[in-house]
Design an enzyme around this catalytic site. Sequence first.
Site, PDB file in Angstrom:
ATOM      1  N   SER A  96       3.788  -1.065   7.892  1.00 37.55           N
ATOM      2  CA  SER A  96       3.528  -0.023   8.871  1.00 37.55           C
ATOM      3  C   SER A  96       2.157   0.583   8.670  1.00 37.55           C
ATOM      4  CB  SER A  96       4.577   1.079   8.733  1.00 37.55           C
ATOM      5  OG  SER A  96       4.323   1.770   7.521  1.00 37.55           O
ATOM      6  N   LYS A  97       1.680   1.173   9.740  1.00 37.82           N
ATOM      7  CA  LYS A  97       0.370   1.799   9.760  1.00 37.82           C
ATOM      8  C   LYS A  97       0.256   2.886   8.697  1.00 37.82           C
ATOM      9  CE  LYS A  97      -2.464   2.138  13.822  1.00 37.82           C
ATOM     10  NZ  LYS A  97      -2.426   2.191  15.234  1.00 37.82           N
ATOM     11  N   ARG A  98       1.371   3.564   8.459  1.00 42.51           N
ATOM     12  CA  ARG A  98       1.322   4.701   7.555  1.00 42.51           C
ATOM     13  C   ARG A  98       0.833   4.303   6.164  1.00 42.51           C
ATOM     14  NH1 ARG A  98       6.491   6.865   6.672  1.00 42.51           N
ATOM     15  NH2 ARG A  98       7.161   5.756   8.524  1.00 42.51           N
ATOM     16  N   GLN A  99       1.130   3.063   5.765  1.00 38.71           N
ATOM     17  CA  GLN A  99       0.773   2.670   4.398  1.00 38.71           C
ATOM     18  C   GLN A  99      -0.514   1.848   4.332  1.00 38.71           C
ATOM     19  OE1 GLN A  99       3.761   1.574   1.711  1.00 38.71           O
ATOM     20  NE2 GLN A  99       5.387   2.615   2.789  1.00 38.71           N
ATOM     21  N   GLY A 100      -1.238   1.797   5.424  1.00 41.68           N
ATOM     22  CA  GLY A 100      -2.489   1.031   5.405  1.00 41.68           C
ATOM     23  C   GLY A 100      -2.740   0.427   6.765  1.00 41.68           C
TER      24      GLY A 100
END
Length: 483
Positions: free
Chosen positions: A257-261
């Site tokens: 996911s975007k949240r982690q990179g």
Amino acid sequence: MKNNNDVVRVRFAPSPTGFVHIGSLRTALFNYLFAKHSGGKNILRIEDTDQTRKVEGAVENLIKVMGNLGIEFDEGPVQGGDYGPYYQSQRLGIYKKYCDELLAKGSAYYAFETSQELDEMRKLQQLEGRQTMYDRRARDLSEDEVRLNLKNGLPYVIRLKVPLNEEIRFDDVIKGTIKIETNIIDDQVLLKSDGFPTYHLANVVDDHLMKITHIIRGEEWVTSVPKHIIIYNALGWEIPQMAHVPLILNRDKSKLSKRQGDVAVEDYLQKGYLKETLTNFIALLGWNPGEGEEQEFFSMEELIKKFTLEKVQSSGAVFNVDKLNWMNNEYIKNYDPDKLTEMALPYFSKAGFEISDKDRIKKILLLIRVYLNKLDDIPDNIVYFIKKEIELESENLKEFLTADSSKKVFEKLSEKISLLDKLDPENYKTAVSEVQKETGIKGKALFKPLRIALTGSENGPELPMIADILGKEKVLDLLKRWI
Ligand code: GLU
């Protein structure tokens, strides 16, 4: 199922959303590798029937990224081909035709519920703790009722008539045998009220008409397969081989996911991950050359040679950025210097570096490349070549510059360098060893202050090379400051 003697035809079928997701790239790459490995055809089909998700320029961007990474298509929007058009939005008449055929065969039916009615139905199901799905109520409409509704111009959708009390079974090359009871399969909408097909109808019709032999795509699509099989069967069509590749996971095993990179391939390219690294690294997300094979670096040609679906794992593949950085650093260290220089120019320029002197840039690049995980690390590694004054990395370093012995070193070295025509790595080294002999100062007390004076840092590439690139005048300037 298709037998293996057929000419392999695979497709990458993205719904362009504006950027290319890492997972999409992996699907595209696996299709490409499989097609090339088998001497088959790789097809690009744009699944753009969801009008609400349309993004201007998305297809052009996708085609550009694929081209950048060396993923080629034999048929598609650019190349054309015998099975076009390759945009689903240009094939609406085709889907309508097969939808009519399903209606005629009794495998699909008209449904006239309003969205409000459907909401109420779902709410009731939730309240009763049942699975929320279409309750198949329009199956019972008589022909006369349907005719009347159509005549009155009521909005409608066409739904798939899922056969009841059966079991659907299929063999996935990667996931193995999958079974599902038809009673829990939704009577999927095939044609929406705006006349556009859903993914399911368009996908099946196109895979058939485009003579696709193997469907290689992300695991998130595996739940759609039973619905597709029902459509294939209803139309009397052969079912392609299925191969659902495992999810890509964050390090905590959640879905990437975007949240982690970053998840956009464009971001990685922009940061200066080389295309060779990306294809190599992405290929290893879910695939490996086989037990006992230690090799980790693969060119595209090698990947093509070695890639088979049997070697794709069925469990999730973790996206490890540290590994990506390590691999990119290896590629950067071993890259052709002239090509690397060309690629690095924008990053030098970004740092405010004058890029007309390519030889100088190449020299710097070869010196610092061991420190680069990505080309975007260049600006941080060349500050001392740009700034007039050297900024100390930390204030503590000052004590090394102001020590009496350091002053002696700077003075002596300045004398020696002033006598030189031009500074180069060799005569710099000679000058320093003369300073050592004449002053008796050696080791850390000699080298550390020099490095700090010239770069502002305790660590970094070989100092004689740095001195050479800085040049005689600049080195003298920098030493003078601390004398
Ligand atoms: N259009 C689907 C997607 O966006 C294609 C899935 C498939 O390959 O069937 O990924």
